[in-house]
Design a protein around this motif. Structure first.
Motif, PDB file in Angstrom:
ATOM      1  N   GLY A 191       2.083  -9.524   2.159  1.00  0.00           N
ATOM      2  CA  GLY A 191       2.778  -8.596   3.029  1.00  0.00           C
ATOM      3  C   GLY A 191       2.357  -7.175   2.736  1.00  0.00           C
ATOM      4  N   LEU A 192       3.292  -6.225   2.847  1.00  0.00           N
ATOM      5  CA  LEU A 192       3.032  -4.809   2.600  1.00  0.00           C
ATOM      6  C   LEU A 192       3.822  -4.365   1.372  1.00  0.00           C
ATOM      7  CD1 LEU A 192       1.819  -2.080   3.483  1.00  0.00           C
ATOM      8  CD2 LEU A 192       3.831  -1.795   4.959  1.00  0.00           C
ATOM      9  N   THR A 193       3.111  -3.893   0.353  1.00  0.00           N
ATOM     10  CA  THR A 193       3.743  -3.442  -0.887  1.00  0.00           C
ATOM     11  C   THR A 193       3.230  -2.052  -1.248  1.00  0.00           C
ATOM     12  OG1 THR A 193       2.017  -4.476  -2.242  1.00  0.00           O
ATOM     13  CG2 THR A 193       3.991  -5.800  -1.777  1.00  0.00           C
ATOM     14  N   THR A 194       3.911  -1.410  -2.195  1.00  0.00           N
ATOM     15  CA  THR A 194       3.496  -0.093  -2.663  1.00  0.00           C
ATOM     16  C   THR A 194       3.875   0.074  -4.125  1.00  0.00           C
ATOM     17  OG1 THR A 194       3.519   2.278  -2.158  1.00  0.00           O
ATOM     18  CG2 THR A 194       5.621   1.102  -1.950  1.00  0.00           C
ATOM     19  N   HIS A 195       3.327   1.104  -4.743  1.00  0.00           N
ATOM     20  CA  HIS A 195       3.563   1.413  -6.154  1.00  0.00           C
ATOM     21  C   HIS A 195       3.289   2.897  -6.317  1.00  0.00           C
ATOM     22  CE1 HIS A 195       2.301   0.495 -10.604  1.00  0.00           C
ATOM     23  NE2 HIS A 195       3.528   0.959 -10.522  1.00  0.00           N
ATOM     24  N   ILE A 196       4.163   3.614  -7.033  1.00  0.00           N
ATOM     25  CA  ILE A 196       3.962   5.046  -7.225  1.00  0.00           C
ATOM     26  C   ILE A 196       3.846   5.335  -8.719  1.00  0.00           C
ATOM     27  CG2 ILE A 196       4.825   7.371  -6.782  1.00  0.00           C
ATOM     28  CD1 ILE A 196       6.639   6.149  -4.619  1.00  0.00           C
ATOM     29  N   LEU A 197       2.772   6.030  -9.088  1.00  0.00           N
ATOM     30  CA  LEU A 197       2.571   6.454 -10.473  1.00  0.00           C
ATOM     31  C   LEU A 197       2.608   7.972 -10.535  1.00  0.00           C
ATOM     32  CD1 LEU A 197      -0.252   3.993 -11.493  1.00  0.00           C
ATOM     33  CD2 LEU A 197       2.166   3.884 -12.108  1.00  0.00           C
ATOM     34  N   ASP A 198       3.433   8.506 -11.440  1.00  0.00           N
ATOM     35  CA  ASP A 198       3.591   9.935 -11.656  1.00  0.00           C
ATOM     36  C   ASP A 198       2.529  10.374 -12.658  1.00  0.00           C
ATOM     37  OD1 ASP A 198       4.322  12.436 -12.665  1.00  0.00           O
ATOM     38  OD2 ASP A 198       6.466  11.988 -12.646  1.00  0.00           O
ATOM     39  N   LEU A 199       1.520  11.111 -12.203  1.00  0.00           N
ATOM     40  CA  LEU A 199       0.434  11.550 -13.074  1.00  0.00           C
ATOM     41  C   LEU A 199       0.858  12.677 -14.011  1.00  0.00           C
ATOM     42  CD1 LEU A 199      -2.468  11.491 -10.470  1.00  0.00           C
ATOM     43  CD2 LEU A 199      -1.962   9.806 -12.245  1.00  0.00           C
ATOM     44  N   THR A 200       1.915  13.398 -13.666  1.00  0.00           N
ATOM     45  CA  THR A 200       2.399  14.492 -14.513  1.00  0.00           C
ATOM     46  C   THR A 200       3.045  13.953 -15.782  1.00  0.00           C
ATOM     47  OG1 THR A 200       2.808  15.806 -12.544  1.00  0.00           O
ATOM     48  CG2 THR A 200       3.878  16.535 -14.571  1.00  0.00           C
ATOM     49  N   LEU A 201       3.876  12.934 -15.637  1.00  0.00           N
ATOM     50  CA  LEU A 201       4.595  12.368 -16.777  1.00  0.00           C
ATOM     51  C   LEU A 201       3.910  11.127 -17.346  1.00  0.00           C
ATOM     52  CD1 LEU A 201       8.232  12.726 -15.393  1.00  0.00           C
ATOM     53  CD2 LEU A 201       7.023  14.254 -16.963  1.00  0.00           C
ATOM     54  N   GLY A 202       2.921  10.594 -16.612  1.00  0.00           N
ATOM     55  CA  GLY A 202       2.241   9.386 -17.065  1.00  0.00           C
ATOM     56  C   GLY A 202       3.118   8.155 -17.008  1.00  0.00           C
ATOM     57  N   LEU A 203       4.004   8.107 -16.014  1.00  0.00           N
ATOM     58  CA  LEU A 203       4.976   7.014 -15.886  1.00  0.00           C
ATOM     59  C   LEU A 203       5.072   6.548 -14.435  1.00  0.00           C
ATOM     60  CD1 LEU A 203       7.881   8.632 -17.939  1.00  0.00           C
ATOM     61  CD2 LEU A 203       6.394   6.756 -18.697  1.00  0.00           C
ATOM     62  N   PRO A 204       5.598   5.342 -14.219  1.00  0.00           N
ATOM     63  CA  PRO A 204       5.924   4.952 -12.847  1.00  0.00           C
ATOM     64  C   PRO A 204       6.992   5.898 -12.291  1.00  0.00           C
ATOM     65  CG  PRO A 204       5.989   3.051 -14.317  1.00  0.00           C
ATOM     66  CD  PRO A 204       5.871   4.265 -15.181  1.00  0.00           C
ATOM     67  N   ALA A 205       6.936   6.156 -11.007  1.00  0.00           N
ATOM     68  CA  ALA A 205       7.902   7.050 -10.360  1.00  0.00           C
ATOM     69  C   ALA A 205       9.061   6.224  -9.814  1.00  0.00           C
ATOM     70  CB  ALA A 205       7.231   7.839  -9.251  1.00  0.00           C
ATOM     71  N   SER A 206      10.181   6.277 -10.509  1.00  0.00           N
ATOM     72  CA  SER A 206      11.363   5.522 -10.086  1.00  0.00           C
ATOM     73  C   SER A 206      12.274   6.378  -9.216  1.00  0.00           C
ATOM     74  CB  SER A 206      12.125   5.003 -11.303  1.00  0.00           C
ATOM     75  OG  SER A 206      12.559   6.076 -12.098  1.00  0.00           O
ATOM     76  N   ASN A 207      13.092   5.709  -8.426  1.00  0.00           N
ATOM     77  CA  ASN A 207      14.076   6.352  -7.552  1.00  0.00           C
ATOM     78  C   ASN A 207      13.453   7.260  -6.496  1.00  0.00           C
ATOM     79  OD1 ASN A 207      16.408   5.153  -8.780  1.00  0.00           O
ATOM     80  ND2 ASN A 207      16.035   6.516 -10.511  1.00  0.00           N
ATOM     81  N   VAL A 208      12.305   6.853  -5.984  1.00  0.00           N
ATOM     82  CA  VAL A 208      11.661   7.587  -4.888  1.00  0.00           C
ATOM     83  C   VAL A 208      11.993   6.871  -3.581  1.00  0.00           C
ATOM     84  CG1 VAL A 208       9.488   8.365  -3.879  1.00  0.00           C
ATOM     85  CG2 VAL A 208       9.767   8.364  -6.366  1.00  0.00           C
ATOM     86  N   THR A 209      12.520   7.609  -2.640  1.00  0.00           N
ATOM     87  CA  THR A 209      12.809   7.060  -1.317  1.00  0.00           C
ATOM     88  C   THR A 209      11.511   6.989  -0.514  1.00  0.00           C
ATOM     89  OG1 THR A 209      15.054   7.933  -1.335  1.00  0.00           O
ATOM     90  CG2 THR A 209      14.110   7.420   0.820  1.00  0.00           C
ATOM     91  N   ILE A 210      11.320   5.851   0.161  1.00  0.00           N
ATOM     92  CA  ILE A 210      10.150   5.654   1.014  1.00  0.00           C
ATOM     93  C   ILE A 210      10.636   5.124   2.359  1.00  0.00           C
ATOM     94  CG2 ILE A 210       7.884   4.571   1.251  1.00  0.00           C
ATOM     95  CD1 ILE A 210       8.101   3.871  -1.775  1.00  0.00           C
ATOM     96  N   GLU A 211      10.175   5.750   3.417  1.00  0.00           N
ATOM     97  CA  GLU A 211      10.490   5.294   4.773  1.00  0.00           C
ATOM     98  C   GLU A 211       9.257   4.604   5.357  1.00  0.00           C
ATOM     99  OE1 GLU A 211      13.425   8.897   6.152  1.00  0.00           O
ATOM    100  OE2 GLU A 211      11.270   9.175   6.317  1.00  0.00           O
ATOM    101  N   LEU A 212       9.472   3.577   6.161  1.00  0.00           N
ATOM    102  CA  LEU A 212       8.384   2.853   6.797  1.00  0.00           C
ATOM    103  C   LEU A 212       8.565   2.893   8.308  1.00  0.00           C
ATOM    104  CD1 LEU A 212       5.885   0.983   6.542  1.00  0.00           C
ATOM    105  CD2 LEU A 212       7.499  -0.938   6.497  1.00  0.00           C
ATOM    106  N   TYR A 213       7.478   3.254   8.998  1.00  0.00           N
ATOM    107  CA  TYR A 213       7.471   3.344  10.453  1.00  0.00           C
ATOM    108  C   TYR A 213       6.334   2.484  11.016  1.00  0.00           C
ATOM    109  CZ  TYR A 213      10.354   7.485   9.659  1.00  0.00           C
ATOM    110  OH  TYR A 213      11.345   8.339   9.257  1.00  0.00           O
ATOM    111  N   PHE A 214       6.483   2.085  12.283  1.00  0.00           N
ATOM    112  CA  PHE A 214       5.454   1.299  12.970  1.00  0.00           C
ATOM    113  C   PHE A 214       5.191   1.928  14.325  1.00  0.00           C
ATOM    114  CE2 PHE A 214       4.167  -2.171  15.839  1.00  0.00           C
ATOM    115  CZ  PHE A 214       3.045  -2.627  15.152  1.00  0.00           C
ATOM    116  N   GLN A 215       3.919   1.906  14.744  1.00  0.00           N
ATOM    117  CA  GLN A 215       3.549   2.418  16.056  1.00  0.00           C
ATOM    118  C   GLN A 215       2.847   1.323  16.849  1.00  0.00           C
ATOM    119  OE1 GLN A 215       0.296   5.314  16.422  1.00  0.00           O
ATOM    120  NE2 GLN A 215       1.683   6.575  17.635  1.00  0.00           N
ATOM    121  N   GLU A 216       3.403   0.998  17.997  1.00  0.00           N
ATOM    122  CA  GLU A 216       2.756   0.049  18.902  1.00  0.00           C
ATOM    123  C   GLU A 216       1.466   0.669  19.426  1.00  0.00           C
ATOM    124  OE1 GLU A 216       3.772  -3.003  19.678  1.00  0.00           O
ATOM    125  OE2 GLU A 216       5.771  -2.944  18.789  1.00  0.00           O
ATOM    126  N   GLU A 217       0.490  -0.171  19.706  1.00  0.00           N
ATOM    127  CA  GLU A 217      -0.802   0.320  20.173  1.00  0.00           C
ATOM    128  C   GLU A 217      -0.681   1.120  21.463  1.00  0.00           C
ATOM    129  OE1 GLU A 217      -4.876  -1.616  21.824  1.00  0.00           O
ATOM    130  OE2 GLU A 217      -4.039  -2.518  20.023  1.00  0.00           O
TER     131      GLU A 217
END
Length: 119
Positions: A3-29
C-alpha cells in the motif's frame, strides 16, 4: 507491508520524528480538485501504525502528502523564526502500478528536506 506508507527522520536530532500530523489527498485524473482522504500522526518510530492506504484502498492516480513539520519542530523548542522557514511540506507523487508498495520517506530539518521512493 503493502500500500502507501511513510517514515519521517529528523536530521537535526538524529531521531525518528514522532507526533507529526500528515494529511493525505487524492486527485482524480479528470479533476483539478484535491480530495482529502485521511489524516494520521506518526508514532515514536516516525511511522504510521498502519499503511496510509492499504493495497486494497490504493488506486492509480495522483496523491499529495502534507507533512506538518513546523509544529513538530516548534514542539522540540528549536529556535525558529515565526513563521518557520518550513511549515507544511507538500509531497506529490503518482501511483501507476497496482498492486504494489509505495513508501515515501521524508528526511527533514528546519531548513531543508529530502523525499524519495523507498522500499
Amino acid at each position: 507491508m503493502t500500500g502507501l506508507t511513510t517514515h519521517i527522520l529528523d536530521l537535526t536530532l538524529g531521531l525518528p520524528a514522532s507526533n507529526v500530523t500528515i494529511e493525505l489527498y487524492f486527485q482524480e485524473e479528470s479533476s483539478t480538485e484535491w480530495t482529502p482522504l485521511k489524516t494520521a500522526v506518526t508514532n515514536e518510530d516516525g511511522r504510521l501504525d498502519s499503511p496510509f492506504l492499504s493495497e486494497k484502498e490504493l488506486k492509480a492516480g495522483s496523491y499529495e502528502l502534507v507533512f506538518h513539520i513546523g509544529s513538530y519542530f516548534r514542539s522540540k523548542n528549536i529556535n525558529l523564526p515565526n513563521p518557520p522557514f518550513l511549515d507544511k511540506i507538500p509531497v506529490r507523487c503518482n501511483i501507476v502500478d497496482i498492486p504494489g508498495h509505495y513508501h515515501v520517506p521524508l528526511l527533514v530539518s528546519p531548513w531543508g528536506y529530502q523525499v524519495y521512493r523507498g522500499s
